[in-house]
Design an enzyme around this catalytic site. Sequence first.
Site, short mmCIF file in Angstrom:
data_model
loop_
_atom_site.label_atom_id
_atom_site.label_comp_id
_atom_site.label_asym_id
_atom_site.label_seq_id
_atom_site.Cartn_x
_atom_site.Cartn_y
_atom_site.Cartn_z
N ASP A 31 0.85 -1.20 0.00
CA ASP A 31 0.00 0.00 0.00
C ASP A 31 0.88 1.25 0.00
O ASP A 31 1.90 1.31 0.67
CB ASP A 31 -0.91 0.00 1.23
CG ASP A 31 -2.07 0.97 1.09
OD1 ASP A 31 -3.21 0.52 0.94
OD2 ASP A 31 -1.82 2.20 1.12
N ASN A 89 -12.89 -3.17 2.45
CA ASN A 89 -13.75 -2.01 2.60
C ASN A 89 -14.69 -1.96 1.39
O ASN A 89 -14.25 -2.14 0.26
CB ASN A 89 -12.92 -0.73 2.68
CG ASN A 89 -12.01 -0.73 3.90
OD1 ASN A 89 -12.34 -1.32 4.92
ND2 ASN A 89 -10.87 -0.07 3.78
N GLY A 95 -15.91 2.58 3.72
CA GLY A 95 -14.62 3.27 3.63
C GLY A 95 -13.84 2.96 2.37
O GLY A 95 -12.63 3.19 2.31
N GLN A 96 -14.54 2.46 1.34
CA GLN A 96 -13.84 2.13 0.08
C GLN A 96 -13.55 3.41 -0.70
O GLN A 96 -14.46 4.21 -0.93
CB GLN A 96 -14.69 1.18 -0.77
CG GLN A 96 -13.99 0.73 -2.05
CD GLN A 96 -14.82 -0.29 -2.83
OE1 GLN A 96 -15.96 -0.58 -2.48
NE2 GLN A 96 -14.24 -0.83 -3.88
N HIS A 102 -10.17 -4.94 -3.65
CA HIS A 102 -8.86 -5.23 -3.08
C HIS A 102 -9.03 -5.68 -1.64
O HIS A 102 -9.89 -5.18 -0.92
CB HIS A 102 -7.92 -4.02 -3.15
CG HIS A 102 -8.53 -2.76 -2.65
ND1 HIS A 102 -9.42 -2.02 -3.38
CD2 HIS A 102 -8.40 -2.10 -1.47
CE1 HIS A 102 -9.82 -0.96 -2.70
NE2 HIS A 102 -9.21 -1.00 -1.52
N LEU A 103 -8.19 -6.62 -1.23
CA LEU A 103 -8.15 -7.08 0.15
C LEU A 103 -6.96 -6.42 0.82
O LEU A 103 -5.83 -6.52 0.33
CB LEU A 103 -7.98 -8.60 0.21
CG LEU A 103 -9.18 -9.50 -0.13
CD1 LEU A 103 -9.62 -9.33 -1.58
CD2 LEU A 103 -8.84 -10.96 0.15
N HIS A 104 -7.21 -5.74 1.93
CA HIS A 104 -6.10 -5.22 2.73
C HIS A 104 -5.55 -6.35 3.60
O HIS A 104 -6.33 -7.09 4.22
CB HIS A 104 -6.58 -4.11 3.67
CG HIS A 104 -7.06 -2.87 3.00
ND1 HIS A 104 -6.27 -1.75 2.86
CD2 HIS A 104 -8.24 -2.55 2.43
CE1 HIS A 104 -6.96 -0.79 2.25
NE2 HIS A 104 -8.16 -1.25 1.97
P1 5GP Z 1 -9.76 1.55 0.26
O1 5GP Z 1 -9.88 2.85 1.00
O2 5GP Z 1 -10.44 1.63 -1.09
O3 5GP Z 1 -10.19 0.35 1.04
O4 5GP Z 1 -8.23 1.32 0.01
C1 5GP Z 1 -7.51 1.91 -1.01
C2 5GP Z 1 -6.05 1.79 -0.65
O5 5GP Z 1 -5.29 1.96 -1.81
C3 5GP Z 1 -5.58 2.81 0.38
O6 5GP Z 1 -5.02 2.13 1.50
C4 5GP Z 1 -4.53 3.62 -0.39
O7 5GP Z 1 -3.44 3.98 0.41
C5 5GP Z 1 -4.13 2.67 -1.50
N1 5GP Z 1 -3.71 3.31 -2.73
C6 5GP Z 1 -4.36 4.31 -3.39
N2 5GP Z 1 -3.71 4.62 -4.53
C7 5GP Z 1 -2.64 3.78 -4.59
C8 5GP Z 1 -1.56 3.63 -5.54
O8 5GP Z 1 -1.49 4.32 -6.56
N3 5GP Z 1 -0.65 2.68 -5.26
C9 5GP Z 1 -0.72 1.89 -4.15
N4 5GP Z 1 0.26 0.97 -3.98
N5 5GP Z 1 -1.70 2.01 -3.23
C10 5GP Z 1 -2.64 2.96 -3.45
#
Ligand code: 5GP
Length: 116
Positions: A31, A89, A95-96, A102-104
């Site tokens: 991330d 998320n 919180g997406q 994507h899976l964190h």
């Molecule tokens: P969400 O909030 O949708 O669950 O998670 C999105 C995640 O993607 C966030 O943790 C954010 O830091 C990460 N992220 C957003 N843009 C990029 C990117 O360009 N590269 C990488 N490696 N992570 C990203």
Amino acid sequence: MDATCIFCRIAAGEIPAKTVYRSDAVVAIEDLNPQAPVHLLVLPVAHFAGVSELSQTPGTEPVAAELLAVASQLGRERGEGRGFRIAINTGEHGGQTVGHLHLHVLAGRALGWPPG
Ligand code: 5GP
Ligand code: ZN
């Protein structure tokens, strides 16, 4: 592939990312803005807006299984036996912020519960 989707472009190799796993169907990256010492994202190469879109698409069971297997293997390895968290998320209240499933995978510190 959706050319306007940042994770489609990362999966296609058009935008650089620190890749820790890659197969034909699944990519795992670090991330950009880590929330824990270990913070990885595991995503399908094919575009699905979220977990519902994947689970409602017939024939995607192998991708779903690989996403979970890769996330749990990375969590086991990187969590050094002390545990990890997998989070998906979903939508506004979930919180997406990126509209590509994507899976964190979070590890490396004690994670609070419940989340904020
Ligand atoms: P969400 O909030 O949708 O669950 O998670 C999105 C995640 O993607 C966030 O943790 C954010 O830091 C990460 N992220 C957003 N843009 C990029 C990117 O360009 N590269 C990488 N490696 N992570 C990203
Ligand atoms: Zn996408």
